[in-house]
Design a protein around this motif. Sequence first.
Motif, short mmCIF file in Angstrom:
data_model
loop_
_atom_site.label_atom_id
_atom_site.label_comp_id
_atom_site.label_asym_id
_atom_site.label_seq_id
_atom_site.Cartn_x
_atom_site.Cartn_y
_atom_site.Cartn_z
N ALA A 59 -24.81 18.14 30.48
CA ALA A 59 -23.67 16.92 30.46
C ALA A 59 -22.57 17.59 31.23
O ALA A 59 -21.86 16.90 32.19
CB ALA A 59 -23.09 16.59 28.89
N ALA A 60 -22.16 18.86 31.16
CA ALA A 60 -21.13 19.59 31.97
C ALA A 60 -21.57 19.66 33.47
O ALA A 60 -20.64 19.59 34.41
CB ALA A 60 -20.82 21.00 31.40
N GLY A 61 -22.94 19.78 33.55
CA GLY A 61 -23.42 20.16 35.22
C GLY A 61 -23.29 18.51 35.93
O GLY A 61 -22.76 18.52 36.87
N TRP A 62 -23.40 17.59 35.10
CA TRP A 62 -23.48 16.13 35.52
C TRP A 62 -21.83 15.84 36.10
O TRP A 62 -21.62 15.37 36.87
CB TRP A 62 -24.10 15.19 34.78
CG TRP A 62 -23.85 13.71 35.18
CD1 TRP A 62 -24.82 13.18 35.84
CD2 TRP A 62 -22.65 12.61 34.88
NE1 TRP A 62 -24.26 11.66 36.08
CE2 TRP A 62 -23.17 11.69 35.69
CE3 TRP A 62 -21.53 12.88 34.29
CZ2 TRP A 62 -22.42 10.34 35.64
CZ3 TRP A 62 -20.81 11.74 34.16
CH2 TRP A 62 -21.17 10.48 34.76
N PHE A 63 -20.87 16.30 35.00
CA PHE A 63 -19.46 16.02 35.43
C PHE A 63 -19.09 16.68 36.70
O PHE A 63 -18.56 16.20 37.62
CB PHE A 63 -18.60 16.47 34.18
CG PHE A 63 -18.24 15.49 33.20
CD1 PHE A 63 -17.67 14.31 33.61
CD2 PHE A 63 -18.47 15.78 31.96
CE1 PHE A 63 -17.51 13.40 32.70
CE2 PHE A 63 -18.00 14.92 31.00
CZ PHE A 63 -17.49 13.69 31.31
N SER A 64 -19.50 18.02 36.94
CA SER A 64 -19.42 18.66 38.06
C SER A 64 -20.05 18.13 39.48
O SER A 64 -19.19 17.97 40.39
CB SER A 64 -19.84 20.20 37.85
OG SER A 64 -19.09 20.87 36.77
N ALA A 65 -21.26 17.58 39.26
CA ALA A 65 -21.87 17.12 40.44
C ALA A 65 -21.49 15.70 40.53
O ALA A 65 -21.22 15.38 42.01
CB ALA A 65 -23.51 16.88 39.95
N GLU A 66 -21.06 15.00 39.76
CA GLU A 66 -20.55 13.76 40.03
C GLU A 66 -19.05 13.37 40.04
O GLU A 66 -18.46 12.30 40.40
CB GLU A 66 -20.98 12.78 38.92
CG GLU A 66 -22.57 12.86 39.01
CD GLU A 66 -23.25 12.16 40.29
OE1 GLU A 66 -22.34 11.20 40.94
OE2 GLU A 66 -24.41 12.05 40.51
N GLN A 67 -18.35 14.83 40.15
CA GLN A 67 -16.84 14.63 40.08
C GLN A 67 -16.04 13.60 41.02
O GLN A 67 -15.29 12.69 40.76
CB GLN A 67 -16.32 16.16 40.14
CG GLN A 67 -14.82 16.33 40.04
CD GLN A 67 -14.55 17.72 40.14
OE1 GLN A 67 -14.59 18.35 39.26
NE2 GLN A 67 -13.66 17.97 41.20
N ALA A 68 -16.38 13.79 42.17
CA ALA A 68 -16.09 12.91 43.54
C ALA A 68 -16.13 11.66 43.15
O ALA A 68 -15.22 10.71 43.39
CB ALA A 68 -16.16 13.53 44.66
N VAL A 69 -17.47 11.28 42.90
CA VAL A 69 -17.83 9.86 42.67
C VAL A 69 -17.20 9.17 41.48
O VAL A 69 -16.73 8.21 41.52
CB VAL A 69 -19.29 9.89 42.22
CG1 VAL A 69 -19.77 8.51 42.11
CG2 VAL A 69 -19.98 10.50 43.74
N LEU A 70 -16.94 10.10 40.31
CA LEU A 70 -16.29 9.47 39.12
C LEU A 70 -14.69 9.13 39.54
O LEU A 70 -14.09 8.21 39.28
CB LEU A 70 -16.27 10.47 38.15
CG LEU A 70 -17.56 10.77 37.45
CD1 LEU A 70 -17.69 11.91 36.50
CD2 LEU A 70 -17.94 9.35 36.58
N LEU A 71 -14.12 10.05 40.34
CA LEU A 71 -12.91 9.75 40.87
C LEU A 71 -12.58 8.54 41.65
O LEU A 71 -11.80 7.77 41.50
CB LEU A 71 -12.25 10.96 41.54
CG LEU A 71 -11.97 12.49 40.91
CD1 LEU A 71 -11.60 13.23 41.91
CD2 LEU A 71 -10.98 12.19 39.74
N ALA A 72 -13.74 8.30 42.67
CA ALA A 72 -13.63 7.04 43.49
C ALA A 72 -13.91 5.84 42.45
O ALA A 72 -13.37 4.89 42.75
CB ALA A 72 -14.69 7.38 44.56
N ALA A 73 -14.72 6.12 41.68
CA ALA A 73 -14.83 4.95 40.68
C ALA A 73 -13.78 4.27 40.01
O ALA A 73 -13.55 3.40 39.91
CB ALA A 73 -16.37 5.58 39.63
N VAL A 74 -12.94 5.30 39.59
CA VAL A 74 -11.74 4.91 38.80
C VAL A 74 -11.05 4.32 39.86
O VAL A 74 -10.54 3.06 39.53
CB VAL A 74 -11.10 6.24 38.24
CG1 VAL A 74 -9.69 5.53 37.78
CG2 VAL A 74 -11.79 6.85 37.23
#
Length: 347
Positions: free
Chosen positions: A46-61
Amino acid sequence: HRMLDHYLHTAHQAAALTNPSQILISLTPPAEGAHTEDFAEDTRRAAGWFSAEQAVLLAAVEQAATHRYDAHAWQLAWAVNDHLHRRGLWQDQEAVHLAAMEAALRLGDPVAQAHAHRGLAAATTDLGRLEEGRVHAERSIELLTDSGDRGACAESYNYLAYVAGRQGDLEDALGAVQRSLAIYRADDDSGGDDSRRRTAVAATLNGVGWFHTRLGQHQQALDHCQQALALQQELGDDSSAADTWDSIGLALHHLGRYDEAVTSFRNALDLYQQTGGPPWYTAAALGRLGDTYLSAGQPDAARAAWTEGLDILEQLSHADAEPLRVRLRRLDEPSGPSKAERRGADS
């Protein structure tokens, strides 16, 4: 809609795993055809997913807010909040919660606004805007008190304690964290499932202990932190146990039990390494370990601990690097550290 549901529901699951004391928000079911990642209760994944998808999550917001998917916007900000805090990405944390606040205001949803205020409280505090952070924390509590969401309100009292502690208002900080503990203990349903509520109780007990020792009430601190640690070990919450070992070390240091304090700080450092704790938490524990070594008459060990902590803080360009530089300079002065410094200052 399916894309946003994918990121929201996956991030919600990841947030639940990486922060077991966090009170979870409720989501509507994902759209038909939306796929959600399955971490199989694996916190590291789960922590690794957050790190890998961090830029995408910011863009998703950002995209959710732009296209008026307002519930997705504030809930995604909530889901990524702890990850951004633990990585020291406080400007990003502020940005997503500003977007969340705009979305919550459009929705006219006071609970959503409260969660956005809470995220802004953490971000602005860590960015050094303490008065602003306190206003956000207090507004979050007001909104959640009015809504009757007791578990979320208890969490916001912990955020208020964090801000007040950073301001040096230790009595208010202790009062806030004690209020949080009282809410958790009075309402068995405040955190949803019982194990999550008990994890929150344990983390809050540590908070009570931390502010007791900051106020010079070291035996009371030790009593609360030992209760917290026993519960965390029962629940298998190594991440929060690292914080509690650090608090225990500080209390034992001030009680003059230096060997036990060293062991406690070493336990904290081991768990921070195992769980991927925030690097400035590791640096702070190393600073306190150095204080204890100095008080125990081991200046070389103190120098090693402080140097290791300083290396971490310099890599982060963290403001707490300068106090460690001062300690190291004074250690090498011909007169040596003062009596007060040999006892070790609170940090």
